[in-house]
Write an enzyme that holds these catalytic residues in place. Structure first.
Site, mmCIF file in Angstrom:
data_model
loop_
_atom_site.group_PDB
_atom_site.id
_atom_site.type_symbol
_atom_site.label_atom_id
_atom_site.label_comp_id
_atom_site.label_asym_id
_atom_site.label_seq_id
_atom_site.Cartn_x
_atom_site.Cartn_y
_atom_site.Cartn_z
ATOM 1 C CE LYS A 196 37.119 48.446 -31.847
ATOM 2 N NZ LYS A 196 36.454 47.997 -30.621
ATOM 3 N NE ARG A 225 30.650 52.827 -36.268
ATOM 4 C CZ ARG A 225 31.202 52.761 -35.072
ATOM 5 N NH1 ARG A 225 32.048 51.787 -34.776
ATOM 6 N NH2 ARG A 225 30.895 53.647 -34.163
ATOM 7 C CB SER A 253 35.197 52.897 -32.872
ATOM 8 O OG SER A 253 35.058 51.682 -32.212
HETATM 9 N N1 LIG Z 1 23.998 46.585 -33.687
HETATM 10 C C1 LIG Z 1 24.911 47.556 -33.824
HETATM 11 N N2 LIG Z 1 24.711 48.602 -34.646
HETATM 12 C C2 LIG Z 1 25.628 49.579 -34.790
HETATM 13 N N3 LIG Z 1 26.829 49.603 -34.148
HETATM 14 C C3 LIG Z 1 27.075 48.578 -33.328
HETATM 15 C C4 LIG Z 1 26.145 47.516 -33.117
HETATM 16 N N4 LIG Z 1 26.705 46.663 -32.249
HETATM 17 C C5 LIG Z 1 27.910 47.166 -31.927
HETATM 18 N N5 LIG Z 1 28.113 48.323 -32.553
HETATM 19 C C6 LIG Z 1 29.309 49.174 -32.449
HETATM 20 O O1 LIG Z 1 30.372 48.517 -33.160
HETATM 21 C C7 LIG Z 1 31.615 48.809 -32.518
HETATM 22 C C8 LIG Z 1 32.306 47.524 -32.151
HETATM 23 O O2 LIG Z 1 32.516 46.841 -33.342
HETATM 24 P P1 LIG Z 1 33.175 45.408 -33.367
HETATM 25 O O3 LIG Z 1 32.461 44.494 -32.471
HETATM 26 O O4 LIG Z 1 33.262 45.004 -34.807
HETATM 27 O O5 LIG Z 1 34.634 45.702 -32.787
HETATM 28 S S1 LIG Z 1 35.920 44.778 -32.963
HETATM 29 O O6 LIG Z 1 36.571 45.148 -34.251
HETATM 30 O O7 LIG Z 1 35.532 43.382 -32.923
HETATM 31 O O8 LIG Z 1 36.798 45.142 -31.816
HETATM 32 C C9 LIG Z 1 31.282 49.658 -31.313
HETATM 33 O O9 LIG Z 1 31.422 51.000 -31.741
HETATM 34 P P2 LIG Z 1 31.902 52.230 -30.789
HETATM 35 O O10 LIG Z 1 30.866 52.299 -29.673
HETATM 36 O O11 LIG Z 1 31.899 53.443 -31.669
HETATM 37 O O12 LIG Z 1 33.272 51.864 -30.287
HETATM 38 C C10 LIG Z 1 29.826 49.296 -31.041
HETATM 39 O O13 LIG Z 1 29.138 50.308 -30.337
#
Ligand SMILES: Nc1ncnc2c1ncn2[C@@H]1O[C@H](COP(=O)(O)OS(=O)(=O)O)[C@@H](OP(=O)(O)O)[C@H]1O
Length: 296
Positions: free
Chosen positions: A101, A208, A216
């Site tokens: 996440k 993060r 999340s």
């Molecule tokens: N560029 C960028 N910057 C900041 N945050 C971002 C970015 N891209 C994705 N996100 C947020 O990251 C969350 C998803 O993370 P992951 O893709 O690692 O999720 S997973 O673990 O693979 O399921 C998810 O967080 P939440 O919206 O809080 O659920 C995304 O919104």
């Protein structure tokens, strides 16, 4: 042109035929041997218990068809990869190794746009098939989490890497592939296995605000409603700490315990999610296995 590339090009018609036959056989397998598809899916669900919830989210008949499609795609992936294993010499040059996440899916998408970088070789039905291997969590079996040959099966063939190198070699970069399974950062038995199969790999850790990441993650596999977040059991007790300490020392050739992944993804307990967000603790476990210059 180096000798290996020239030899691959000379054998190209034969290799393409091999890939075509493997693709056809793999597409027929879920129909002709549905029990094999079922067995493979159960192994995958051991490593990714959350998949069952994720696939059921749409509800009703749609959820049933989604699950059938997912399991058939997974079966096709595995059969095709096994049938072409001798053509798959590559292991990851680097990992997006954590954290859940923290934007790992976006990073994976951006990196794959580079012409000389590939991720897993899998159907894009679901990110478990094309982004995250879940290999060290037992996706290919609880007893094969340190097997180099099993792990090679996830990555593109020599046909793809050779063609890419020829087409884009002028960008001045080596072709490389990577695995983007963010849960690899969180389980204590994984650093030793990762170093065993890919001792020279680089590790990308994305971080993060840990609380935002926990929320999340929890929302992903509850009903998308914050009132469903698990309120109970915040701290590890002694028995729990002893369990995870023993997992860290698990010998490479020993199968993972039957309850490991269900315990990590506990449905009733928020401790696993909190443990995964203790970034410093997780990073510390990698330190004895990978030198400092490998971390990004
Ligand atoms: N560029 C960028 N910057 C900041 N945050 C971002 C970015 N891209 C994705 N996100 C947020 O990251 C969350 C998803 O993370 P992951 O893709 O690692 O999720 S997973 O673990 O693979 O399921 C998810 O967080 P939440 O919206 O809080 O659920 C995304 O919104």
């Amino acid at each position: 042109m180096e000798g290996k590339t020239a030899a691959t090009l000379a054998a190209m018609p034969l290799l393409l035929l091999w890939l075509l036959v493997a693709r056809i056989v793999s597409m027929l397998t879920p129909m002709l041997a549905p029990w094999y598809s079922y067995i493979l899916a159960q192994r995958l669900y051991y490593a990714t218990p959350f998949a069952v919830y994720a696939l059921a989210q749409s509800g009703g008949a749609k959820a049933v068809f989604t699950r059938i499609g997912f399991e058939a795609s997974y079966c096709m992936n595995v059969v095709r990869r096994y049938l072409t294993l001798p053509l798959r010499p590559h292991l990851p040059s680097f990992y997006i190794v954590g954290f859940p996440k923290c934007g790992t899916t976006s990073m994976c998408t951006y990196l794959k746009q580079h012409p000389c970088i590939d991720g897993l070789d899998g159907l894009p039905f679901h990110e478990i098939l094309s982004k995250e291997s879940h290999f060290f969590m037992g996706a290919m079996g609880r007893g094969t989490t340190a097997s180099t040959s099993e792990y090679r099966s996830f990555f593109p063939t020599i046909v793809r890497s050779t063609l890419r190198k020829l087409k884009y070699g002028n960008v001045g970069r080596e072709w490389m592939c990577f695995d983007a399974c963010p849960v690899h950062a969180c389980l204590p038995h994984i650093p030793a296995r990762m170093a065993h199969v890919t001792p020279n790999a680089k590790l990308i850790f994305m971080m993060r605000d840990p609380l935002a990441a926990v929320i999340s993650g929890e929302l992903m596999w509850t009903t998308q409603d914050e009132s469903c977040l698990k309120p109970n059991r915040m701290e590890d007790d002694e028995a729990e700490m002893a369990y995870w300490a023993a997992i860290e020392k698990l010998p490479l050739d020993e199968p993972l315990p039957e309850d490991l992944m269900a315990r990590y993804y506990s449905e009733t307990d928020i401790r696993p999610a909190l443990r995964s967000a203790k970034y410093a603790d997780c990073l510390e476990r990698f330190m004895p296995h990978f030198p400092k210059e490998k971390y990004v």
